[in-house]
Each structure stands twice: as structure tokens, then as C-alpha cells.
Design a protein around this motif. Sequence first.
Motif, PDB file in Angstrom:
ATOM      1  N   MET A   5       3.982  30.465  93.637  1.00 27.87           N
ATOM      2  CA  MET A   5       3.078  31.509  94.112  1.00 27.87           C
ATOM      3  C   MET A   5       3.788  32.851  93.988  1.00 27.87           C
TER       4      MET A   5
ATOM      5  N   SER B  64      -2.793  31.428 100.836  1.00 28.72           N
ATOM      6  CA  SER B  64      -3.071  30.065 100.382  1.00 28.72           C
ATOM      7  C   SER B  64      -4.377  29.548 100.965  1.00 28.72           C
TER       8      SER B  64
ATOM      9  N   THR C 179      -3.036  26.616  96.510  1.00 28.70           N
ATOM     10  CA  THR C 179      -1.870  27.159  95.816  1.00 28.70           C
ATOM     11  C   THR C 179      -0.635  27.078  96.711  1.00 28.70           C
TER      12      THR C 179
END
Length: 514
Positions: A1, A205, A346
Motif C-alpha cells: 500500500m 483500507s 488492500t
Amino acid sequence: MDLPFIATTMARRGLLTPGNPVRIVRQFGALGRWGFGLAGELRQAAARSPHRVAVVDDDRRVTYAELLAGAERIAGALRDEGVGSRDRIGLLMRNSARMIETLIGITTLGADPVLINTGLSASQLAAVGGDQELRAVLHDDEFAPQLAPLTIPTRDERWPGERTRSGDLRPPERPGRTIVLTSGTTGTPKGARRPTPGGFRPLCSVIDRIPLRAGDRVLISAPLFHTWGFAGLQIALALRATIHLHRRFQPERVRDTIAGGGVDALIAVPVMVQQLMDLPAQAGSRTLRVAAVSGSALPGGLATRFMDRYGDVLYNLYGSTEASWVSIATPADLRAAPDTAGRPPTGTTVRILDEDDREAPPGTVGRIFVTNEMIFEGYTNDAATRRRHGLLGTGDLGHVDAAGRVFVDGREDDMIVSGGENVYPAEVEDLLAALPQVREVAVIGVPDEEYGQRLAAYLVLREDEKLDPDVVREHVRRNRARFCVPRDVIFLDALPRNATGKILARELPRPAAG
């Protein structure tokens, strides 16, 4: 990320909109000094939007500036009583602005708030007080009788007095760690230390998959002492949302609030959504933009029925106190596969491992392991956790389909062996939950003299409905293998549940052995 993902997500969710330059500097200054825990998130919100309404509860309507002042007043009073870093303070309160002030007041000093389930008995509260080595318990008035046996100090809603002043509060050397108790369905709950976010990535996220936006009006019906309610609070503060709270969940009240357009988003546990669906539909139901649930599996067909009434706004987060999140199902996921737990967001890795700790192929049931940035920091009693290949075991069994969607097939300790066959109670539960007469269902394994174990089904029927046990068995026989057919079909008025809606299997009446 990476930074582009964070910047893009924050922009999409309205967190990068222009504003008063002085307030923006103060906002990021607060995060720089206090970090991304609750104390920092409240201060950044108060710096950027001091006059925005922060909380609307059953008794009060407070702005972010007022909420911060209340939290600092409690921090000052605790400091005057000698509370400091690493002390553990119990918190036994229902959803309210007062609970948020108290929770953040404790963390402001670097002390550790212990969120206590409001459904615990007096003996369980005494056990928690000892196990967690609590220095004190702050509580709502209604819980005073249950707390009477404790030998540690307790403080009710009248504490501290209005004259208490916070004085000069500075960031502690070590941020307070919120301790969330496990559900405690099998005994005294364990304390799980929640990590403090290290930046914007954990928030992004979640809101990348669940489209909550800055300034939303968010009704948090899930208890704040529950992992999902606590997560909802963290997200709402980061978004400078207006948080709506009710001390007790009342389905009619929530339905009317939604129909009246009073909130943009609902954060709940699945049993609450189920109770909403038991009420008659009402005009104006399609005003929600987000209904995010977590805490247990969605019963069969519930996702589709909810979205048919409220629109495609349902998001299901699968996670746990220890793992935070594992996967998130969007409305598109739930339309395609109503029983899916969705896909890992993610920054999260999920693996299905077989008995030899090798990754199982798609479609094969195995043990679910996960890692992400918000894995818990361990139990307060140092109880062991199961880890493989750098991943944490959730204790659940599941599989992944060819599209990459996660499915939870049940708890590892729920699976039974009947006549040499592996049987998963959850799949029978989902099958029976789809029967139109059934309101609630639980399926468990019970001892059997011939087969070792067998299934028992417990059903709660809808009002004025009837169902013959042989019809239940035949429905399972037609749709599942013979060893999945429950010999015992027991009808109840209600299933025993704890305060977060989880079924208490130990309290289900056991059929006679045979």
C-alpha cells in the motif's frame, strides 16, 4: 500500500477538501503530537471542525469542541486520582457521548481502557476486574449493583464534578492501548490489546471498500464495547462524522430514523439487521448510503432481502477482535454470492491452509489465516495464539472461490465428525434460515452413541407460522448429504444471545443422548 492509494482514497472520501488554512495546520499538528489513536483523532476533528456536531445521543447533542472538553475534564480528574500510563481502567457503559468522553479521557493519559461487555454477570465482572488488574471502573448508574462486590474504586455518571479542570495535558510517552474483551461465550472473556494505527493506511483500507465519507451522519448501533462498534467510532472520528447513538438498540426507532433520512450510514451487527427485516417495510427506506455490518455470519438470504428493501448499500466485514478485518463484501459481492465474506481489502493477506499448513486450492475448505496492519498485540494474560507463515489463525474454517471471494464455513471447533464424515453446522444453518417460516436458527453438534456426534437444529419460527420436524429433516435431506440431516429438531421462542448478538451455544437445551 503506497501514498497514491492513500491520497486517492482520502480524496474520494472527502478528506482532502479545502478549508481554513489555520484549522488545517492545527488539524495535522494534533495528529503529529497525539498520533492516530482516539485521543489524536478527536483532537484533529476538533481542530478542523470545532463547531460541527460530533455526537447526538439520547440525552445530549455535543460539538467536537465540547466533546474534547469533556474528555479532557475526565482525563484531568483521573490524573488527580493518580492514574497514569499503563494503568488499566474498566469502562462499563452503554453507547453515549459520555462513554466516548470517558474512553478518550483514559487514553489521553496513556492509560489502557478495558471495554467491558454490558451483558456480563456480577461474577463475571468480578473475574474481569481481577484478570485485567483494573485500577478502577467507570460506569453508568444502572450497573452499580453488579459492581458492588468489586473491591476496587468505581465511579458513576456523576463523576467528576463540573468544577474539575483538565489543566495542561500533554501527549503521554506511551499511547493508551484499548483492550477489547473477547465475546466470552464459553467462560471468562480474554482481553485483547488493540494496536494504535500508525497512519492513514488502516482507515483507507476500510473506507476504500466501504464508502463512508467525511461529515457523514453515522448511526452506530453496534455496542461501542464490541470490536465493530469500536472500529466504527475510530472511523467516524477520523471522518469528522456526526455520530448518532442510542443506549439500547430498538429496531422500530432505527427503522424510523432511516426512513426519515436522519442518517447516511448505519453500523450494526447482523442480528440487528435481521430484527429490522422482521418489521414491516416503510416508505423512505432507501435513504441510507451505507449499512455496514460485522460480528457474525449473515443468515441465509438476509443480505438479498435487506438490499431488496433498502437498496444495494449493504457491506459485510468479516473479522475478529484479534484480526481486525479479514475481508469485506460489497453489495456487488453479496448480490453475486449472498453468503460470501467478500475479498481482502488492500494491505490484507488471507490464506486457506490445510492440515499440513499448505495453501489449499480454490474451493477446498481449510483453516483461515490472515495478516494486516491492525493485527492485535496479544492477550493481556499472554495466552498463546496460532500463527503460521507470519499469519494469524482466526479459528475459522473457510474457502476461497475462483473469483477470489472468501467464504466462512464455520468455526474449527464447531465441525463435527458423524459416522466418519466431516459435518459443518453452518451450512445446515444457512439452508434452514432460508425457509420462509424460520426467523432464527442454530445448528450444533451433540454426542451420539452410534455415530459419535450428530446435528441438532434449534429453530425460532415467525409469528403464526408452523413447521413439522419431519419437513425440516426432509428439506435438509433433499439439499445436503444424509449425514447433514439433524435428528433433533427443537423449536424455541428465542435463541440465547449475548449483548453483541452472538448465539450462546452452551445455553441451548441439549437433547437426550442416543
